[in-house]
Design an enzyme around this catalytic site. Sequence first.
Site, PDB file in Angstrom:
ATOM      1  N   THR A  26      10.584  -4.753 -12.260  1.00 43.51           N
ATOM      2  CA  THR A  26       9.317  -4.149 -11.840  1.00 43.51           C
ATOM      3  C   THR A  26       8.816  -3.284 -12.985  1.00 43.51           C
ATOM      4  O   THR A  26       9.626  -2.802 -13.776  1.00 43.51           O
ATOM      5  CB  THR A  26       9.613  -3.237 -10.617  1.00 43.51           C
ATOM      6  OG1 THR A  26       9.902  -4.059  -9.524  1.00 43.51           O
ATOM      7  CG2 THR A  26       8.456  -2.329 -10.277  1.00 43.51           C
TER       8      THR A  26
ATOM      9  N   ARG B 167       7.996 -10.328   2.724  1.00 43.30           N
ATOM     10  CA  ARG B 167       8.787  -9.101   2.497  1.00 43.30           C
ATOM     11  C   ARG B 167       8.034  -8.168   1.564  1.00 43.30           C
ATOM     12  O   ARG B 167       7.494  -8.581   0.540  1.00 43.30           O
ATOM     13  CB  ARG B 167      10.137  -9.478   1.893  1.00 43.30           C
ATOM     14  CG  ARG B 167      11.029  -8.287   1.521  1.00 43.30           C
ATOM     15  CD  ARG B 167      10.844  -7.871   0.082  1.00 43.30           C
ATOM     16  NE  ARG B 167      11.764  -6.809  -0.310  1.00 43.30           N
ATOM     17  CZ  ARG B 167      11.684  -6.145  -1.455  1.00 43.30           C
ATOM     18  NH1 ARG B 167      10.732  -6.415  -2.313  1.00 43.30           N
ATOM     19  NH2 ARG B 167      12.544  -5.202  -1.747  1.00 43.30           N
ATOM     20  N   VAL B 168       7.986  -6.892   1.923  1.00 42.09           N
ATOM     21  CA  VAL B 168       7.343  -5.896   1.068  1.00 42.09           C
ATOM     22  C   VAL B 168       8.360  -4.792   0.799  1.00 42.09           C
ATOM     23  O   VAL B 168       9.059  -4.344   1.706  1.00 42.09           O
ATOM     24  CB  VAL B 168       6.088  -5.309   1.767  1.00 42.09           C
ATOM     25  CG1 VAL B 168       5.488  -4.189   0.930  1.00 42.09           C
ATOM     26  CG2 VAL B 168       5.054  -6.400   2.012  1.00 42.09           C
ATOM     27  N   GLY B 169       8.454  -4.367  -0.446  1.00 44.53           N
ATOM     28  CA  GLY B 169       9.404  -3.314  -0.813  1.00 44.53           C
ATOM     29  C   GLY B 169       8.735  -1.959  -0.920  1.00 44.53           C
ATOM     30  O   GLY B 169       7.719  -1.666  -0.258  1.00 44.53           O
ATOM     31  N   ASP B 170       9.269  -1.123  -1.773  1.00 47.11           N
ATOM     32  CA  ASP B 170       8.790   0.253  -1.927  1.00 47.11           C
ATOM     33  C   ASP B 170       7.507   0.365  -2.737  1.00 47.11           C
ATOM     34  O   ASP B 170       6.774   1.360  -2.614  1.00 47.11           O
ATOM     35  CB  ASP B 170       9.859   1.084  -2.650  1.00 47.11           C
ATOM     36  CG  ASP B 170      10.183   0.481  -4.005  1.00 47.11           C
ATOM     37  OD1 ASP B 170      10.637  -0.686  -4.040  1.00 47.11           O
ATOM     38  OD2 ASP B 170       9.957   1.152  -5.030  1.00 47.11           O
TER      39      ASP B 170
ATOM     40  N   GLY C 275      13.998  -0.639  -8.333  1.00 50.47           N
ATOM     41  CA  GLY C 275      15.332  -0.886  -7.791  1.00 50.47           C
ATOM     42  C   GLY C 275      15.256  -1.452  -6.387  1.00 50.47           C
ATOM     43  O   GLY C 275      14.265  -2.102  -6.038  1.00 50.47           O
TER      44      GLY C 275
ATOM     45  N   GLY D 250      14.241  -1.923  -3.117  1.00 57.05           N
ATOM     46  CA  GLY D 250      13.104  -1.409  -2.370  1.00 57.05           C
ATOM     47  C   GLY D 250      13.446  -0.910  -0.979  1.00 57.05           C
ATOM     48  O   GLY D 250      12.920   0.119  -0.531  1.00 57.05           O
TER      49      GLY D 250
HETATM   50  N1  ASP Z   1      11.542  -2.056  -6.126  1.00 56.03           N
HETATM   51  C1  ASP Z   1      11.142  -3.435  -6.220  1.00 56.03           C
HETATM   52  C2  ASP Z   1      11.151  -4.041  -4.835  1.00 56.03           C
HETATM   53  O1  ASP Z   1      12.059  -3.768  -4.077  1.00 56.03           O
HETATM   54  C3  ASP Z   1      12.013  -4.255  -7.098  1.00 56.03           C
HETATM   55  C4  ASP Z   1      12.326  -3.650  -8.459  1.00 56.03           C
HETATM   56  O2  ASP Z   1      12.025  -2.517  -8.736  1.00 56.03           O
HETATM   57  O3  ASP Z   1      12.870  -4.379  -9.284  1.00 56.03           O
HETATM   58  O4  ASP Z   1      10.282  -4.822  -4.537  1.00 56.03           O
END
Ligand code: ASP
Length: 290
Positions: A158, A186-189, A210, A212
């Site tokens: 990211t 799916r949605v992360g942070d 990291g 999420g």
């Molecule tokens: N934080 C991102 C997510 O979970 C992935 C990443 O930072 O590599 O979508």
Amino acid sequence: MQPRIIVHGGAGAIADALVKGHLQGCREAAEEGLRLLWEGAPAEEAVERAICLLEDDEVFDAGRGSFLNMDGVVEMDAAFMEGASLLVGAVAGVRKFAHPISLARLVMESEHVLLVGEGATRFALSHGLRQCPAEWLIVPREREAWERQRRAQGVGDTVGAVALDERGHLAVGLSTGGRPFKFPGRVGDVPCVGAGFYVDDGAGGVAASGEGEAILRVALARRVMEQLERGIHPQEAASWAIGLLYQRVGGHAGLIVLDRQGRVGCAFNTRRMSRAWNEGKEIIACIERG
Ligand code: ASP
């Protein structure tokens, strides 16, 4: 105020073969953002331009080069925030855009905070953004990884940036293809304010990378902000928050932090985290610890 920028290219198990590309990509993005800041550009311009470069650089999991989801499709999330009026713009699950960060910035400038999927696409098109072919976002490395069904372990590319301009104004941006082989939808942070990012001119700004799901569960960015609001040094704030993430939910992540005085910090408990920042006119890029 002396301009300051810090960018990251992700926290995770970055493969040896990608280290050079990560360092170079982060360095170039920080250099370009800094050049704009020295010219008097607002923090938003520096952040958007730096992240567009990282999205174009296929070494990173953002824009072209993003991880593929379970269906073999690129679905991206991005966010933008500025620290004067606390305006936020984010998009989730968007396809066929070379620069999700520019779309997030447009959302920030509208009455919305978060737009997803089809609605985000309609908003983008009505604001003159052009789509790219879905296949253009997919690079052979990620197609092969998808074919090997390399699940979960590859989190880490990211991109994010925090900038402080000469007027003392801060902005933050993030862009990601998410996790490899993620469940569609799916949605992360990354597009979630207070989790993947936060900025406030009165304190500072932070961008995460990291796992999420773990980052969301502890509202990691807000944890860092609470430290900055108490005047804690960004380095100490970042290390403390990563410790908390691990203790509370066993999470692995990295943080870049810039406070209102222009002090920077970075901490991660993943194998590596690529990042670059300026000391005056000089750019420093690192990927290992220390
Ligand atoms: N934080 C991102 C997510 O979970 C992935 C990443 O930072 O590599 O979508």
